[in-house]
Design a protein around this motif. Structure first.
Motif, PDB file in Angstrom:
ATOM      1  N   PHE A  17      74.954   3.318 -19.290  1.00 52.48           N
ATOM      2  CA  PHE A  17      75.385   1.922 -19.340  1.00 52.48           C
ATOM      3  C   PHE A  17      75.258   1.146 -18.030  1.00 52.48           C
ATOM      4  N   ALA A  18      74.914   1.813 -16.946  1.00 49.93           N
ATOM      5  CA  ALA A  18      74.735   1.097 -15.680  1.00 49.93           C
ATOM      6  C   ALA A  18      73.307   1.196 -15.167  1.00 49.93           C
ATOM      7  N   PHE A  19      72.673   2.359 -15.348  1.00 50.78           N
ATOM      8  CA  PHE A  19      71.344   2.578 -14.776  1.00 50.78           C
ATOM      9  C   PHE A  19      70.263   2.699 -15.842  1.00 50.78           C
ATOM     10  N   GLN A  20      70.519   2.138 -17.000  1.00 54.39           N
ATOM     11  CA  GLN A  20      69.506   2.129 -18.056  1.00 54.39           C
ATOM     12  C   GLN A  20      69.214   0.690 -18.455  1.00 54.39           C
ATOM     13  N   SER A  21      67.994   0.256 -18.233  1.00 56.82           N
ATOM     14  CA  SER A  21      67.606  -1.105 -18.593  1.00 56.82           C
ATOM     15  C   SER A  21      67.303  -1.180 -20.080  1.00 56.82           C
ATOM     16  N   SER A  22      67.248  -2.402 -20.607  1.00 59.41           N
ATOM     17  CA  SER A  22      66.906  -2.579 -22.015  1.00 59.41           C
ATOM     18  C   SER A  22      65.486  -2.096 -22.286  1.00 59.41           C
ATOM     19  N   ASP A  23      64.601  -2.253 -21.306  1.00 53.08           N
ATOM     20  CA  ASP A  23      63.223  -1.790 -21.466  1.00 53.08           C
ATOM     21  C   ASP A  23      63.181  -0.264 -21.565  1.00 53.08           C
ATOM     22  N   MET A  24      63.958   0.410 -20.722  1.00 51.03           N
ATOM     23  CA  MET A  24      63.988   1.865 -20.782  1.00 51.03           C
ATOM     24  C   MET A  24      64.577   2.346 -22.112  1.00 51.03           C
ATOM     25  N   ALA A  25      65.628   1.663 -22.581  1.00 51.08           N
ATOM     26  CA  ALA A  25      66.241   2.035 -23.853  1.00 51.08           C
ATOM     27  C   ALA A  25      65.246   1.883 -24.997  1.00 51.08           C
ATOM     28  N   ALA A  26      64.467   0.789 -24.975  1.00 52.30           N
ATOM     29  CA  ALA A  26      63.476   0.565 -26.027  1.00 52.30           C
ATOM     30  C   ALA A  26      62.383   1.633 -25.994  1.00 52.30           C
ATOM     31  N   LYS A  27      61.955   1.994 -24.810  1.00 50.08           N
ATOM     32  CA  LYS A  27      60.922   3.025 -24.692  1.00 50.08           C
ATOM     33  C   LYS A  27      61.458   4.392 -25.095  1.00 50.08           C
ATOM     34  N   LYS A  28      62.712   4.658 -24.795  1.00 47.29           N
ATOM     35  CA  LYS A  28      63.328   5.908 -25.250  1.00 47.29           C
ATOM     36  C   LYS A  28      63.368   5.965 -26.769  1.00 47.29           C
ATOM     37  N   ALA A  29      63.729   4.838 -27.386  1.00 49.72           N
ATOM     38  CA  ALA A  29      63.779   4.780 -28.850  1.00 49.72           C
ATOM     39  C   ALA A  29      62.412   5.043 -29.461  1.00 49.72           C
ATOM     40  N   GLY A  30      61.362   4.691 -28.728  1.00 51.33           N
ATOM     41  CA  GLY A  30      60.000   4.950 -29.180  1.00 51.33           C
ATOM     42  C   GLY A  30      59.504   6.322 -28.766  1.00 51.33           C
ATOM     43  N   ARG A  31      60.396   7.131 -28.195  1.00 48.56           N
ATOM     44  CA  ARG A  31      60.108   8.501 -27.758  1.00 48.56           C
ATOM     45  C   ARG A  31      58.960   8.555 -26.747  1.00 48.56           C
ATOM     46  N   GLU A  32      58.995   7.603 -25.806  1.00 49.71           N
ATOM     47  CA  GLU A  32      58.034   7.641 -24.704  1.00 49.71           C
ATOM     48  C   GLU A  32      58.574   8.597 -23.646  1.00 49.71           C
ATOM     49  N   TRP A  33      57.826   9.634 -23.358  1.00 47.97           N
ATOM     50  CA  TRP A  33      58.335  10.717 -22.524  1.00 47.97           C
ATOM     51  C   TRP A  33      58.599  10.296 -21.089  1.00 47.97           C
ATOM     52  N   ALA A  34      57.859   9.337 -20.582  1.00 48.04           N
ATOM     53  CA  ALA A  34      58.104   8.885 -19.207  1.00 48.04           C
ATOM     54  C   ALA A  34      59.498   8.262 -19.088  1.00 48.04           C
ATOM     55  N   ALA A  35      59.885   7.448 -20.081  1.00 50.43           N
ATOM     56  CA  ALA A  35      61.204   6.829 -20.071  1.00 50.43           C
ATOM     57  C   ALA A  35      62.298   7.872 -20.248  1.00 50.43           C
ATOM     58  N   LEU A  36      62.083   8.817 -21.157  1.00 50.70           N
ATOM     59  CA  LEU A  36      63.067   9.887 -21.355  1.00 50.70           C
ATOM     60  C   LEU A  36      63.228  10.718 -20.084  1.00 50.70           C
ATOM     61  N   ALA A  37      62.110  11.030 -19.428  1.00 50.48           N
ATOM     62  CA  ALA A  37      62.169  11.827 -18.205  1.00 50.48           C
ATOM     63  C   ALA A  37      62.908  11.084 -17.095  1.00 50.48           C
ATOM     64  N   ALA A  38      62.641   9.785 -16.965  1.00 52.90           N
ATOM     65  CA  ALA A  38      63.321   8.988 -15.939  1.00 52.90           C
ATOM     66  C   ALA A  38      64.815   8.937 -16.215  1.00 52.90           C
ATOM     67  N   HIS A  39      65.185   8.772 -17.490  1.00 49.49           N
ATOM     68  CA  HIS A  39      66.591   8.716 -17.877  1.00 49.49           C
ATOM     69  C   HIS A  39      67.300  10.034 -17.544  1.00 49.49           C
ATOM     70  N   ILE A  40      66.680  11.143 -17.881  1.00 49.58           N
ATOM     71  CA  ILE A  40      67.277  12.457 -17.611  1.00 49.58           C
ATOM     72  C   ILE A  40      67.343  12.711 -16.106  1.00 49.58           C
ATOM     73  N   ALA A  41      66.350  12.222 -15.362  1.00 46.81           N
ATOM     74  CA  ALA A  41      66.365  12.390 -13.906  1.00 46.81           C
ATOM     75  C   ALA A  41      67.551  11.647 -13.283  1.00 46.81           C
TER      76      ALA A  41
END
Length: 247
Positions: A17-41
């Motif tokens: 809720f603080a370090f996740q942008s709406s763009d990253m959330a949308a890419k995660k929902a689309g299962r884009e691995w770069a966004a998922l990896a950045a989120h987990i990092a």
């Protein structure tokens, strides 16, 4: 264990809720691995920050936190768009359960960290977590709830005005509950009702008035639940000395 839970919950909440942008959330929902990896990092970095230590437990906690979060986020990405609120609540419940399980498996994780001698820190982390979940997470939940009504009762006024009002009112409720003054919430409800009265009274059969009422009740309900949950967790931690401790 409770200090470990508070620290891990802080890492999760700020990652989502603080370090996740709406763009990253949308890419995660689309299962884009770069966004998922950045989120987990980001999650791993925050977990490392709050539990910094020289022990094998750190590796175990980091692995479980990262793996559980990744699996839950991928599972959420398969939820239908029209079930966004249910998916959001289920996702957060799963993260909460995973955090509690990891804390139970590594109960001394916090006690072995470099910050263990700072007895006030778990309480401070809990305060920050509670405020973020009350305001920011509440905004997402209420927004998803109200999305189904927007076409029938489109909001008017300043762009993003309703969102800002929601953030402020939930923040005020959080402060009032933690200050031991929940009666002040009644004055907040009265003040908002007076300010909204003219707008909704002109609508007649227009559903905008119902839209406002549903949104307000949902916002207040979320804020009260999150605030009292924060207060309950604080009651299990070493006191900060600045808040009333619940009986």
């Amino acid at each position: 264990m409770i200090e470990t839970f508070a620290a891990l919950l802080f890492a999760h909440a700020f990652t989502d809720f603080a370090f996740q942008s709406s763009d990253m959330a949308a890419k995660k929902a689309g299962r884009e691995w770069a966004a998922l990896a950045a989120h987990i990092a980001i999650l791993a970095g925050l977990t490392l920050l709050v539990g910094l230590q020289l022990s094998w437990a750190l590796i175990g906690v980091l692995a479980l936190v990262a793996l559980s979060h990744l699996v839950i986020d991928i599972a959420k990405s398969f939820a239908p768009r029209e079930q966004a609120l249910a998916a959001f609540l289920g996702d957060q419940a799963a993260h909460l359960a995973a955090t509690a399980l990891i804390a139970s498996l590594f109960p001394t994780f916090w006690a072995n960290s470099l910050w263990a001698n700072l007895s006030w820190l778990p309480g401070a982390l809990t305060l920050a977590t509670g405020l973020l979940i009350t305001t920011r997470a509440g905004g997402f939940a209420v927004g998803m709830l109200m999305a189904q009504y927007e076409n029938d009762a489109p909001p008017e006024g300043l762009p993003q005005g309703g969102r800002m009002i929601g953030l402020l009112e939930r923040g005020l409720i959080f402060l009032l509950v933690l200050a031991g003054q929940p009666s002040g919430i009644g004055f907040l409800i009265a003040a908002k009702s007076i300010l909204r009265f003219e707008a909704v009274s002109k609508d007649g059969a227009n559903p905008k008035s119902e839209y406002v009422i549903i949104g307000t009740l949902a916002s207040f309900g979320w804020a009260l639940a999150a605030s009292y949950a924060t207060l309950a967790l604080l009651g299990q931690l070493p006191p900060l000395g600045i808040l009333p401790v619940p009986d």
